[in-house]
Design a protein around this motif. Structure first.
Motif, PDB file in Angstrom:
ATOM      1  N   ILE A  51       3.268   3.990  -2.325  1.00 43.11           N
ATOM      2  CA  ILE A  51       2.726   2.659  -2.581  1.00 43.11           C
ATOM      3  C   ILE A  51       2.860   2.362  -4.063  1.00 43.11           C
ATOM      4  CG2 ILE A  51       0.363   3.538  -2.885  1.00 43.11           C
ATOM      5  CD1 ILE A  51      -0.615   0.957  -1.443  1.00 43.11           C
ATOM      6  N   THR A  52       3.190   1.109  -4.397  1.00 39.27           N
ATOM      7  CA  THR A  52       3.324   0.744  -5.805  1.00 39.27           C
ATOM      8  C   THR A  52       1.968   0.707  -6.490  1.00 39.27           C
ATOM      9  OG1 THR A  52       3.300  -1.576  -5.101  1.00 39.27           O
ATOM     10  CG2 THR A  52       5.461  -0.575  -5.528  1.00 39.27           C
ATOM     11  N   TRP A  53       2.000   0.578  -7.812  1.00 39.53           N
ATOM     12  CA  TRP A  53       0.776   0.658  -8.609  1.00 39.53           C
ATOM     13  C   TRP A  53      -0.266  -0.371  -8.191  1.00 39.53           C
ATOM     14  CZ3 TRP A  53      -1.077  -3.327 -11.629  1.00 39.53           C
ATOM     15  CH2 TRP A  53      -0.216  -4.422 -11.807  1.00 39.53           C
ATOM     16  N   ASN A  54       0.190  -1.527  -7.735  1.00 39.84           N
ATOM     17  CA  ASN A  54      -0.764  -2.582  -7.375  1.00 39.84           C
ATOM     18  C   ASN A  54      -0.906  -2.760  -5.869  1.00 39.84           C
ATOM     19  OD1 ASN A  54       1.709  -3.661  -6.762  1.00 39.84           O
ATOM     20  ND2 ASN A  54       1.399  -5.601  -7.844  1.00 39.84           N
ATOM     21  N   GLY A  55      -0.280  -1.889  -5.102  1.00 35.71           N
ATOM     22  CA  GLY A  55      -0.362  -1.994  -3.650  1.00 35.71           C
ATOM     23  C   GLY A  55       0.533  -3.056  -3.058  1.00 35.71           C
ATOM     24  N   GLY A  56       1.398  -3.652  -3.876  1.00 39.12           N
ATOM     25  CA  GLY A  56       2.214  -4.751  -3.404  1.00 39.12           C
ATOM     26  C   GLY A  56       3.340  -4.351  -2.471  1.00 39.12           C
ATOM     27  N   SER A  57       3.788  -3.125  -2.589  1.00 40.53           N
ATOM     28  CA  SER A  57       4.880  -2.646  -1.732  1.00 40.53           C
ATOM     29  C   SER A  57       4.569  -1.249  -1.234  1.00 40.53           C
ATOM     30  CB  SER A  57       6.201  -2.626  -2.506  1.00 40.53           C
ATOM     31  OG  SER A  57       6.625  -3.927  -2.822  1.00 40.53           O
ATOM     32  N   THR A  58       5.017  -0.992  -0.012  1.00 42.02           N
ATOM     33  CA  THR A  58       4.877   0.336   0.576  1.00 42.02           C
ATOM     34  C   THR A  58       6.193   0.711   1.254  1.00 42.02           C
ATOM     35  OG1 THR A  58       4.007  -0.589   2.640  1.00 42.02           O
ATOM     36  CG2 THR A  58       2.399   0.122   0.990  1.00 42.02           C
ATOM     37  N   TYR A  59       6.373   1.987   1.412  1.00 41.61           N
ATOM     38  CA  TYR A  59       7.589   2.501   2.054  1.00 41.61           C
ATOM     39  C   TYR A  59       7.222   3.763   2.805  1.00 41.61           C
ATOM     40  CZ  TYR A  59      12.315   4.368   2.552  1.00 41.61           C
ATOM     41  OH  TYR A  59      13.493   4.870   3.056  1.00 41.61           O
ATOM     42  N   TYR A  60       7.790   3.928   4.012  1.00 43.44           N
ATOM     43  CA  TYR A  60       7.424   5.039   4.869  1.00 43.44           C
ATOM     44  C   TYR A  60       8.652   5.805   5.348  1.00 43.44           C
ATOM     45  CZ  TYR A  60       2.997   2.511   5.156  1.00 43.44           C
ATOM     46  OH  TYR A  60       1.821   1.875   4.853  1.00 43.44           O
ATOM     47  N   ALA A  61       8.425   7.071   5.612  1.00 36.26           N
ATOM     48  CA  ALA A  61       9.445   7.852   6.312  1.00 36.26           C
ATOM     49  C   ALA A  61       9.570   7.311   7.734  1.00 36.26           C
ATOM     50  CB  ALA A  61       9.044   9.319   6.344  1.00 36.26           C
ATOM     51  N   ASP A  62      10.765   7.371   8.279  1.00 35.26           N
ATOM     52  CA  ASP A  62      10.989   6.853   9.631  1.00 35.26           C
ATOM     53  C   ASP A  62      10.080   7.546  10.645  1.00 35.26           C
ATOM     54  OD1 ASP A  62      14.592   6.350   9.296  1.00 35.26           O
ATOM     55  OD2 ASP A  62      12.885   5.081   8.751  1.00 35.26           O
ATOM     56  N   SER A  63       9.780   8.811  10.401  1.00 30.93           N
ATOM     57  CA  SER A  63       9.006   9.593  11.362  1.00 30.93           C
ATOM     58  C   SER A  63       7.555   9.124  11.494  1.00 30.93           C
ATOM     59  CB  SER A  63       9.038  11.068  10.983  1.00 30.93           C
ATOM     60  OG  SER A  63       8.518  11.246   9.684  1.00 30.93           O
ATOM     61  N   VAL A  64       7.055   8.367  10.497  1.00 29.41           N
ATOM     62  CA  VAL A  64       5.659   7.932  10.535  1.00 29.41           C
ATOM     63  C   VAL A  64       5.519   6.417  10.558  1.00 29.41           C
ATOM     64  CG1 VAL A  64       5.009  10.018   9.284  1.00 29.41           C
ATOM     65  CG2 VAL A  64       5.271   7.864   8.026  1.00 29.41           C
ATOM     66  N   LYS A  65       6.615   5.716  10.415  1.00 26.35           N
ATOM     67  CA  LYS A  65       6.571   4.266  10.354  1.00 26.35           C
ATOM     68  C   LYS A  65       5.927   3.685  11.615  1.00 26.35           C
ATOM     69  CE  LYS A  65      10.119   2.824   8.286  1.00 26.35           C
ATOM     70  NZ  LYS A  65      11.524   2.464   7.969  1.00 26.35           N
ATOM     71  N   GLY A  66       5.001   2.761  11.418  1.00 23.16           N
ATOM     72  CA  GLY A  66       4.295   2.153  12.543  1.00 23.16           C
ATOM     73  C   GLY A  66       3.065   2.918  12.982  1.00 23.16           C
ATOM     74  N   ARG A  67       2.908   4.146  12.501  1.00 28.88           N
ATOM     75  CA  ARG A  67       1.734   4.960  12.853  1.00 28.88           C
ATOM     76  C   ARG A  67       0.830   5.234  11.652  1.00 28.88           C
ATOM     77  NH1 ARG A  67       2.404  10.053  14.441  1.00 28.88           N
ATOM     78  NH2 ARG A  67       4.347  10.385  13.291  1.00 28.88           N
ATOM     79  N   PHE A  68       1.415   5.385  10.485  1.00 27.90           N
ATOM     80  CA  PHE A  68       0.667   5.695   9.265  1.00 27.90           C
ATOM     81  C   PHE A  68       0.624   4.472   8.358  1.00 27.90           C
ATOM     82  CE2 PHE A  68       1.526  10.589   9.016  1.00 27.90           C
ATOM     83  CZ  PHE A  68       1.111  10.718  10.335  1.00 27.90           C
ATOM     84  N   THR A  69      -0.481   4.350   7.614  1.00 26.68           N
ATOM     85  CA  THR A  69      -0.625   3.270   6.639  1.00 26.68           C
ATOM     86  C   THR A  69      -1.172   3.821   5.329  1.00 26.68           C
ATOM     87  OG1 THR A  69      -1.083   1.665   8.400  1.00 26.68           O
ATOM     88  CG2 THR A  69      -1.657   1.032   6.149  1.00 26.68           C
ATOM     89  N   ILE A  70      -0.443   3.579   4.261  1.00 26.44           N
ATOM     90  CA  ILE A  70      -0.908   3.984   2.941  1.00 26.44           C
ATOM     91  C   ILE A  70      -1.571   2.786   2.274  1.00 26.44           C
ATOM     92  CG2 ILE A  70       1.323   3.455   1.842  1.00 26.44           C
ATOM     93  CD1 ILE A  70       0.834   5.845  -0.035  1.00 26.44           C
ATOM     94  N   SER A  71      -2.652   3.049   1.554  1.00 22.46           N
ATOM     95  CA  SER A  71      -3.351   1.989   0.826  1.00 22.46           C
ATOM     96  C   SER A  71      -4.000   2.599  -0.408  1.00 22.46           C
ATOM     97  CB  SER A  71      -4.403   1.312   1.710  1.00 22.46           C
ATOM     98  OG  SER A  71      -5.392   2.235   2.130  1.00 22.46           O
ATOM     99  N   ARG A  72      -4.490   1.732  -1.288  1.00 15.90           N
ATOM    100  CA  ARG A  72      -5.126   2.239  -2.496  1.00 15.90           C
ATOM    101  C   ARG A  72      -6.234   1.307  -2.938  1.00 15.90           C
ATOM    102  NH1 ARG A  72      -0.578   2.938  -6.715  1.00 15.90           N
ATOM    103  NH2 ARG A  72      -2.326   3.485  -8.086  1.00 15.90           N
ATOM    104  N   ASP A  73      -7.189   1.882  -3.641  1.00 16.51           N
ATOM    105  CA  ASP A  73      -8.279   1.128  -4.251  1.00 16.51           C
ATOM    106  C   ASP A  73      -8.343   1.584  -5.703  1.00 16.51           C
ATOM    107  OD1 ASP A  73     -10.656   0.050  -5.171  1.00 16.51           O
ATOM    108  OD2 ASP A  73     -11.721   0.400  -3.299  1.00 16.51           O
ATOM    109  N   ASN A  74      -7.726   0.828  -6.569  1.00 13.43           N
ATOM    110  CA  ASN A  74      -7.667   1.242  -7.977  1.00 13.43           C
ATOM    111  C   ASN A  74      -9.044   1.264  -8.631  1.00 13.43           C
ATOM    112  OD1 ASN A  74      -4.919   1.694  -7.936  1.00 13.43           O
ATOM    113  ND2 ASN A  74      -4.393  -0.327  -8.750  1.00 13.43           N
ATOM    114  N   ALA A  75      -9.938   0.426  -8.164  1.00 17.18           N
ATOM    115  CA  ALA A  75     -11.299   0.428  -8.714  1.00 17.18           C
ATOM    116  C   ALA A  75     -12.008   1.745  -8.433  1.00 17.18           C
ATOM    117  CB  ALA A  75     -12.094  -0.737  -8.136  1.00 17.18           C
TER     118      ALA A  75
END
Length: 122
Positions: A51-75
């Motif tokens: 995930i990018t520094w501001n959460g604006g973009s994410t990218y996944y391995a094909d093996s987890v795409k659609g099942r896993f979600t990355i997110s962040r809370d910088n605060a």
């Protein structure tokens, strides 16, 4: 220096869900891309998500795409990995990492946590 500590791993049945957390200390992670990697016994460490520094973009391995979600809370200086529809092949030690590049390459990351075990039973 950035210290990273993963948590939330455990034993779950196939089809179940887990939410991993990666808490950072020592320095804010708001300037870093954050990635998740995993390593199964006898296998090389592999990329899971980034995930990018501001959460604006994410990218996944094909093996987890659609099942896993990355997110962040910088605060909260924390990154998450929501894992749904888990499969036995998802069993591994999961690591979070911080780096300046938005990358799927482990070598591009500067800081690593100690990992958390995820075991998915069939």
């Amino acid at each position: 220096q950035v210290q990273l500590v993963e948590s939330g791993g455990g034993l779950v049945q196939a089809g179940g869900s887990l939410r991993l957390s990666c808490a950072a200390s020592g320095r804010t992670i708001r300037n870093y891309a954050m990635g998740w990697f995993r390593q199964a016994p006898g296998k090389e460490r592999e990329f899971v998500a980034v995930i990018t520094w501001n959460g604006g973009s994410t990218y996944y391995a094909d093996s987890v795409k659609g099942r896993f979600t990355i997110s962040r809370d910088n605060a909260k200086n924390t990154v998450y990995l929501q894992m749904n529809s888990l499969k036995p092949e998802d069993t591994a030690v999961y690591y979070c990492a911080a780096g300046m590049d938005y990358s799927s390459w482990a070598s591009r990351y500067d800081y690593w946590g100690q990992g958390t075990q995820v075991t998915v039973s069939s």
